[in-house]
Design a protein around this motif. Structure first.
Motif, mmCIF file in Angstrom:
data_model
loop_
_atom_site.group_PDB
_atom_site.id
_atom_site.type_symbol
_atom_site.label_atom_id
_atom_site.label_comp_id
_atom_site.label_asym_id
_atom_site.label_seq_id
_atom_site.Cartn_x
_atom_site.Cartn_y
_atom_site.Cartn_z
ATOM 1 N N SER A 157 0.836 -1.191 0.000
ATOM 2 C CA SER A 157 0.000 0.000 0.000
ATOM 3 C C SER A 157 0.872 1.242 0.000
ATOM 4 N N SER A 193 -0.876 -5.323 1.861
ATOM 5 C CA SER A 193 -2.263 -5.080 2.246
ATOM 6 C C SER A 193 -2.859 -6.224 3.052
ATOM 7 N N ASP A 228 -6.779 1.793 -0.125
ATOM 8 C CA ASP A 228 -8.128 1.292 -0.389
ATOM 9 C C ASP A 228 -8.379 1.164 -1.894
ATOM 10 N N ASP A 258 -7.865 -14.390 10.208
ATOM 11 C CA ASP A 258 -9.249 -13.976 10.009
ATOM 12 C C ASP A 258 -10.056 -14.390 11.235
ATOM 13 N N LYS A 315 -8.318 -5.064 12.793
ATOM 14 C CA LYS A 315 -8.868 -4.098 11.850
ATOM 15 C C LYS A 315 -9.995 -4.717 11.041
ATOM 16 N N GLU A 316 -10.933 -3.877 10.652
ATOM 17 C CA GLU A 316 -11.960 -4.265 9.682
ATOM 18 C C GLU A 316 -11.407 -3.986 8.287
ATOM 19 N N VAL A 317 -11.452 -4.956 7.402
ATOM 20 C CA VAL A 317 -10.922 -4.790 6.051
ATOM 21 C C VAL A 317 -12.013 -5.108 5.029
ATOM 22 N N THR A 365 -12.888 -9.226 9.675
ATOM 23 C CA THR A 365 -12.142 -8.716 10.818
ATOM 24 C C THR A 365 -10.835 -9.504 10.888
ATOM 25 N N TYR A 404 -3.943 -8.689 13.293
ATOM 26 C CA TYR A 404 -2.564 -8.611 12.808
ATOM 27 C C TYR A 404 -1.595 -8.634 13.992
#
Length: 224
Positions: A35, A42, A70, A148, A206-208, A214, A217
């Protein structure tokens, strides 16, 4: 035959390079995406600097394709098409992928290469994931950097990918994480001239994908 390997820095890509090197010396370069906003991969969340150290220890150059923050699928496809066109101009004949069995993923990759002057190559396609996972765990050192939440709880992020990890995972989780259940960073093994020392950083959730998943990491830091 000049080959570029699509590189995640994780176990499947490292396993594919290992197997290719047993009979094929054509891999010229590693190719990965980061990114532009974070300078990290990412999906894996791994820092660009760690990929540079990893590639140096493997003895191959690495090319970073920067994606806008994004990035849409159209933007991703456009920058990757430019990369493939550049490789074709440089005389690279194929790009290798470490996919094991997901037909839809392979079909998507083949469709994106249909108009390119470069072929797809799947060196470990069809191998049993349980066998691959255990063979890899016996030969390499890797850390789980992302999981995940639908598949694994946060405690799995930061663990060593080894026999204990495989034994503790739920039965519905693919041993290679082929469905995106988890991702790894490889820091030692038979493809390396020397280890890549790392230490664990903070754990972040994090929400991706616009809230579609969700992900837990575990940051990795370069160690001396």
């Amino acid at each position: 035959m000049g080959t570029v390997l699509s590189w995640s820095g994780g176990k499947d890509a490292a396993y594919a390079l290992w197997k290719m090197r047993e009979s094929d010396s054509s891999v010229r370069e590693l190719l990965t995406t980061v990114s532009a906003d974070t300078d990290r991969a990412s999906m894996h969340g791994v820092r660009r600097g760690l990929y540079e150290r990893q590639a140096d220890a493997i003895g191959l150059p690495i090319r970073f394709v920067e994606l806008p923050g994004d990035a849409s699928n159209d933007e991703y496809e456009a920058v990757m098409a430019d990369a493939m066109a550049d490789y074709a101009r440089r005389g690279v004949e194929r790009v290798a992928f470490a996919d094991l069995y997901l037909e839809d993923v392979r079909a998507y990759r083949e469709s994106r290469l249909a108009d390119a002057e470069i072929e797809g190559h799947w060196p470990v396609w069809g191998r049993d994931t349980e066998t691959v996972a255990r063979e890899f765990a016996d030969a390499f050192a890797a850390t789980v950097v992302a999981v995940d939440d639908d598949a694994l709880d946060a405690s799995f992020a930061g663990r060593r990918f080894d026999a204990d990890f495989l034994a503790d995972r739920p039965e519905n989780v693919d041993p290679c994480g082929e469905n995106g259940e988890f991702h790894t960073f490889v820091h030692d093994g038979p493809i390396f001239d020397r280890p890549v020392p790392v230490e664990l950083g903070e754990r972040v959730t994090k929400e991706v994908g616009h809230g579609d998943a969700t992900i837990h990491y575990r940051d990795l830091l370069a160690a001396e």
